[in-house]
Design an enzyme around this catalytic site. Structure first.
Site, PDB file in Angstrom:
ATOM      1  N   LYS A  18       0.553  -0.974  -0.034  1.00 53.97           N
ATOM      2  CA  LYS A  18      -0.038   0.013   0.305  1.00 53.97           C
ATOM      3  C   LYS A  18       0.460   1.252   0.449  1.00 53.97           C
ATOM      4  CE  LYS A  18      -0.093  -0.366   5.108  1.00 53.97           C
ATOM      5  NZ  LYS A  18      -1.165  -0.740   5.877  1.00 53.97           N
ATOM      6  N   TYR A  37      13.849  25.462  13.098  1.00 52.00           N
ATOM      7  CA  TYR A  37      12.530  26.462  13.971  1.00 52.00           C
ATOM      8  C   TYR A  37      12.239  25.951  15.468  1.00 52.00           C
ATOM      9  CZ  TYR A  37      11.119  26.561   8.847  1.00 52.00           C
ATOM     10  OH  TYR A  37      10.627  26.940   7.468  1.00 52.00           O
TER      11      TYR A  37
HETATM   12  C1  LIG Z   1      -0.439  -1.983   6.820  1.00 50.80           C
HETATM   13  C2  LIG Z   1      -1.051  -3.504   6.891  1.00 50.80           C
HETATM   14  C3  LIG Z   1       0.163  -4.305   7.243  1.00 50.80           C
HETATM   15  C4  LIG Z   1       1.371  -4.949   7.410  1.00 50.80           C
HETATM   16  O1  LIG Z   1       2.084  -3.391   8.595  1.00 50.80           O
HETATM   17  P1  LIG Z   1       3.183  -3.601   8.843  1.00 50.80           P
HETATM   18  O2  LIG Z   1       2.925  -3.117   9.796  1.00 50.80           O
HETATM   19  O3  LIG Z   1       3.665  -2.838   7.912  1.00 50.80           O
HETATM   20  O4  LIG Z   1       4.014  -4.810   8.382  1.00 50.80           O
HETATM   21  C5  LIG Z   1      -1.195  -5.954   6.950  1.00 50.80           C
HETATM   22  N1  LIG Z   1      -2.034  -5.358   7.591  1.00 50.80           N
HETATM   23  C6  LIG Z   1      -2.976  -4.600   6.903  1.00 50.80           C
HETATM   24  C7  LIG Z   1      -4.864  -4.626   7.045  1.00 50.80           C
HETATM   25  C8  LIG Z   1      -2.086  -2.958   6.848  1.00 50.80           C
HETATM   26  O5  LIG Z   1      -2.996  -2.042   6.884  1.00 50.80           O
END
Ligand SMILES: *Cc1c(COP(=O)(O)O)cnc(C)c1O
Length: 283
Positions: free
Chosen positions: A28, A263
């Site tokens: 993502k 800052y």
């Molecule tokens: C972002 C996400 C992950 C991965 O999370 P990490 O902590 O980066 O491993 C897994 N499952 C869902 C539903 C997420 O939104």
């Protein structure tokens, strides 16, 4: 600079840590800024069989870039009513169902597409974010069982997300897994049997085998970072950072001790110091 071989090797290391689970690389947010498609391909080279995106647009972008269902299953989980579900179904993207309205919309999309939608039921086991509350599950299961009988959906997964996995040993991790198990049993009683159960993010993949189930969903760790720095550096888990940030300095200058920097002067030089200005920031 992004080292795709590092992504590949990290995913391989994560697969070794969860030997009886498949790996979904979470890509993502443009693969956490590493570049969606190239990073996804790196993860697949390391043995990931699934890719996960929060937003539908990124799932469709993967398919449009040639990452077909023969190369990877793709799951997307965060969308409001009116999302392009028909397009997702036609692109063979799995979609999460986190509410009753989503069941109705996916069923309508599947009928319009003339195909069976592949769905994963999201259960809120304690994160308090997206997902069906256990109390609301019977109603959703009822609708899903009917949709499955009609051939509109196939329940590929049941899943949830952890709240405190980055605090190893936190009691909510096991408590959430217990709630999840109960939800899976409820589903079975309603005639809904998912092929895959999944719960673990990076931290749980690294520290909580109890949560590995059939598939793990690492994001951060696939990029070579650790969500549990208190347990040691990424190398402790066989991980190495994939991203290196390099810049030439725009300014180098000597300043005396006691000189406030930037800052609100959050930093003050303790002694005569050389300061360098790196030309990046808001972007
Ligand atoms: C972002 C996400 C992950 C991965 O999370 P990490 O902590 O980066 O491993 C897994 N499952 C869902 C539903 C997420 O939104």
């Amino acid at each position: 600079m992004v080292d795709l071989a590092a992504v590949r090797d990290n995913v391989r290391a994560l697969a070794d840590l969860a030997p009886s689970s498949e790996v979904m690389a979470v890509v993502k947010a443009d693969a956490y800024g590493h570049g969606l498609v190239a990073t996804a391909l790196g993860a697949l080279a390391g043995g990931a069989t699934w890719l996960g995106t929060a937003q539908p647009g990124e799932a469709l972008a993967l398919r449009a870039a040639g990452v077909g269902p023969d190369r990877a299953r793709v799951l997307t989980w965060l969308y409001p009513p009116g999302a392009p579900l028909r397009e997702l179904v036609e692109a063979d993207v799995d979609v999460s169902l986190a509410a009753r309205w989503a069941v109705d919309e996916v069923v309508a999309a599947a009928r319009a597409a003339g195909r069976t939608a592949r769905v994963h039921l999201a259960v809120d086991t304690g994160l308090g974010r997206n997902g069906i509350m256990p109390a609301d599950l019977p109603d959703v299961l009822d609708a899903v069982a009917r949709a499955e009988a009609e051939g509109a959906v196939r329940v590929v997964g049941m899943w949830s997300h952890l709240a405190f996995a980055d605090e190893p040993g936190h009691p909510t991790v096991v408590a959430q897994a217990d709630v999840f198990d109960e939800a899976v049993r409820d589903a079975a009683r309603a005639g809904v049997v998912p092929e895959l159960r999944h719960l673990a993010n990076s931290a749980a993949t690294l520290t909580a085998p109890r949560t590995h189930y059939d598939l793990v969903r690492p994001g951060l760790a696939a990029y070579g970072m650790t969500p549990v720095p208190q347990l040691g550096p990424p190398s402790r888990f066989g991980l190495r950072p994939a991203m290196t940030l390099e810049a030439r300095l725009a300014t180098v200058k000597r300043v005396p001790g006691g000189h406030g920097v930037s800052y609100s002067h959050h930093y003050t030089t303790p002694q005569d110091t050389t300061l360098g200005v790196v030309p990046l920031g808001y972007g």
